[in-house]
Motif scaffolding. Sequence first.
Motif, PDB file in Angstrom:
ATOM      1  N   LYS A  70       0.836  -1.191   0.000  1.00  0.00           N
ATOM      2  CA  LYS A  70       0.000   0.000   0.000  1.00  0.00           C
ATOM      3  C   LYS A  70       0.876   1.248   0.000  1.00  0.00           C
ATOM      4  O   LYS A  70       2.094   1.164   0.184  1.00  0.00           O
ATOM      5  CB  LYS A  70      -0.907   0.014   1.233  1.00  0.00           C
ATOM      6  CG  LYS A  70      -1.942  -1.092   1.298  1.00  0.00           C
ATOM      7  CD  LYS A  70      -2.762  -0.963   2.564  1.00  0.00           C
ATOM      8  CE  LYS A  70      -3.830  -2.033   2.660  1.00  0.00           C
ATOM      9  NZ  LYS A  70      -4.623  -1.899   3.911  1.00  0.00           N
ATOM     10  N   THR A  71       0.254   2.388  -0.177  1.00  0.00           N
ATOM     11  CA  THR A  71       0.958   3.670  -0.139  1.00  0.00           C
ATOM     12  C   THR A  71       0.307   4.563   0.904  1.00  0.00           C
ATOM     13  O   THR A  71      -0.924   4.667   0.970  1.00  0.00           O
ATOM     14  CB  THR A  71       0.916   4.365  -1.514  1.00  0.00           C
ATOM     15  OG1 THR A  71       1.558   3.531  -2.473  1.00  0.00           O
ATOM     16  CG2 THR A  71       1.630   5.713  -1.459  1.00  0.00           C
ATOM     17  N   GLY A  72       1.123   5.199   1.735  1.00  0.00           N
ATOM     18  CA  GLY A  72       0.637   6.148   2.719  1.00  0.00           C
ATOM     19  C   GLY A  72       1.083   7.551   2.362  1.00  0.00           C
ATOM     20  O   GLY A  72       2.248   7.754   2.001  1.00  0.00           O
ATOM     21  N   VAL A  73       0.157   8.505   2.449  1.00  0.00           N
ATOM     22  CA  VAL A  73       0.451   9.891   2.077  1.00  0.00           C
ATOM     23  C   VAL A  73      -0.100  10.821   3.152  1.00  0.00           C
ATOM     24  O   VAL A  73      -1.249  10.681   3.588  1.00  0.00           O
ATOM     25  CB  VAL A  73      -0.159  10.258   0.712  1.00  0.00           C
ATOM     26  CG1 VAL A  73       0.141  11.715   0.369  1.00  0.00           C
ATOM     27  CG2 VAL A  73       0.360   9.337  -0.380  1.00  0.00           C
ATOM     28  N   GLY A  74       0.718  11.762   3.567  1.00  0.00           N
ATOM     29  CA  GLY A  74       0.272  12.806   4.476  1.00  0.00           C
ATOM     30  C   GLY A  74       1.040  14.077   4.196  1.00  0.00           C
ATOM     31  O   GLY A  74       1.987  14.091   3.409  1.00  0.00           O
ATOM     32  N   VAL A  75       0.610  15.163   4.812  1.00  0.00           N
ATOM     33  CA  VAL A  75       1.341  16.421   4.739  1.00  0.00           C
ATOM     34  C   VAL A  75       1.906  16.687   6.123  1.00  0.00           C
ATOM     35  O   VAL A  75       1.190  16.624   7.121  1.00  0.00           O
ATOM     36  CB  VAL A  75       0.425  17.585   4.302  1.00  0.00           C
ATOM     37  CG1 VAL A  75       1.193  18.896   4.294  1.00  0.00           C
ATOM     38  CG2 VAL A  75      -0.165  17.304   2.923  1.00  0.00           C
ATOM     39  N   ILE A  89      -3.860  13.854   9.554  1.00  0.00           N
ATOM     40  CA  ILE A  89      -4.285  13.037   8.416  1.00  0.00           C
ATOM     41  C   ILE A  89      -3.098  12.288   7.824  1.00  0.00           C
ATOM     42  O   ILE A  89      -2.062  12.878   7.510  1.00  0.00           O
ATOM     43  CB  ILE A  89      -4.945  13.895   7.325  1.00  0.00           C
ATOM     44  CG1 ILE A  89      -6.244  14.515   7.858  1.00  0.00           C
ATOM     45  CG2 ILE A  89      -5.231  13.072   6.069  1.00  0.00           C
ATOM     46  CD1 ILE A  89      -6.871  15.500   6.885  1.00  0.00           C
ATOM     47  N   PHE A  90      -3.252  10.982   7.683  1.00  0.00           N
ATOM     48  CA  PHE A  90      -2.299  10.127   6.975  1.00  0.00           C
ATOM     49  C   PHE A  90      -3.127   9.067   6.253  1.00  0.00           C
ATOM     50  O   PHE A  90      -3.657   8.149   6.866  1.00  0.00           O
ATOM     51  CB  PHE A  90      -1.314   9.487   7.951  1.00  0.00           C
ATOM     52  CG  PHE A  90      -0.310   8.569   7.298  1.00  0.00           C
ATOM     53  CD1 PHE A  90       0.684   9.072   6.475  1.00  0.00           C
ATOM     54  CD2 PHE A  90      -0.355   7.199   7.520  1.00  0.00           C
ATOM     55  CE1 PHE A  90       1.616   8.225   5.879  1.00  0.00           C
ATOM     56  CE2 PHE A  90       0.571   6.350   6.941  1.00  0.00           C
ATOM     57  CZ  PHE A  90       1.562   6.865   6.115  1.00  0.00           C
ATOM     58  N   ASN A  91      -3.277   9.218   4.953  1.00  0.00           N
ATOM     59  CA  ASN A  91      -4.147   8.343   4.172  1.00  0.00           C
ATOM     60  C   ASN A  91      -3.375   7.160   3.615  1.00  0.00           C
ATOM     61  O   ASN A  91      -2.305   7.325   3.027  1.00  0.00           O
ATOM     62  CB  ASN A  91      -4.779   9.128   3.014  1.00  0.00           C
ATOM     63  CG  ASN A  91      -5.731  10.197   3.509  1.00  0.00           C
ATOM     64  OD1 ASN A  91      -6.532   9.959   4.406  1.00  0.00           O
ATOM     65  ND2 ASN A  91      -5.629  11.395   2.950  1.00  0.00           N
TER      66      ASN A  91
END
Length: 245
Positions: A70-75, A89-91
């Motif tokens: 999977k891939t995790g993306v956050g700012v 937020i970490f999607n």
Amino acid sequence: MRYLYVLFIFSFCGVVNAQTECNYWADEWYLKVINVDGVNYNINSNEEVVNATLECPLNPEGNFITAFCKTGVGVIEDNGVQITFVDDIFNVSGDSCEVEINETLENLYFSFFTDNITEPFDYYITIIDFIPPPGPDSLTILTIIAPNGDYIKYDDYPQELLNIDRFNLVNISLSPNPTSDNVFLDNFNNEELSIEVYDIFGSLLDSVKIQQKGAISLASYADGLYFLRVKDNYGNIKIERIVKE
């Protein structure tokens, strides 16, 4: 097809710790260790994943992008000592790993972030400025620490840059790992092997020779990480990690 390899190191010196922005030292980081509740989970070699990677971040928006299967993306906001996920937020998206051990590690990995998302994560950089072959000349390690004390470690050297064929010529198995005492070795090539045990500072602790089977005792050593340097009669070398606990 993706492949995941573990980086084996047997010796180093000249360690420097620094706290700085996490994208300054490497364009991409490679996951090597997950520690949850005091237990180390090393990223093991198999045929599903090459490297679990992290970009931290490479752009003005502060995107924190990490991929296992999977891939995790956050700012994130990065003050050089801590990273904080903006708006908590970490999607995580994409397909899970199919290999059981990968699925387990992937769940631990992403839970490390999602279970602690409301608090800042500490981090630091460790620079190792000399590593004898077969590793790189130097290595930079990124450690991210969750508020509950769990941590993950990355470094800036992907395993596929090593000569994998050379390592596969030495065919041994080690058990148990982790261990509290003996490590038992099986040599599948049925030829004499020289085995040296090093601590994380590169000090030689023990050396033995085995033919088909053998054992090394770590009972008298402190808990921690050790490296076995295995060499056959043709000069082929393999490095294995051993955890004493």
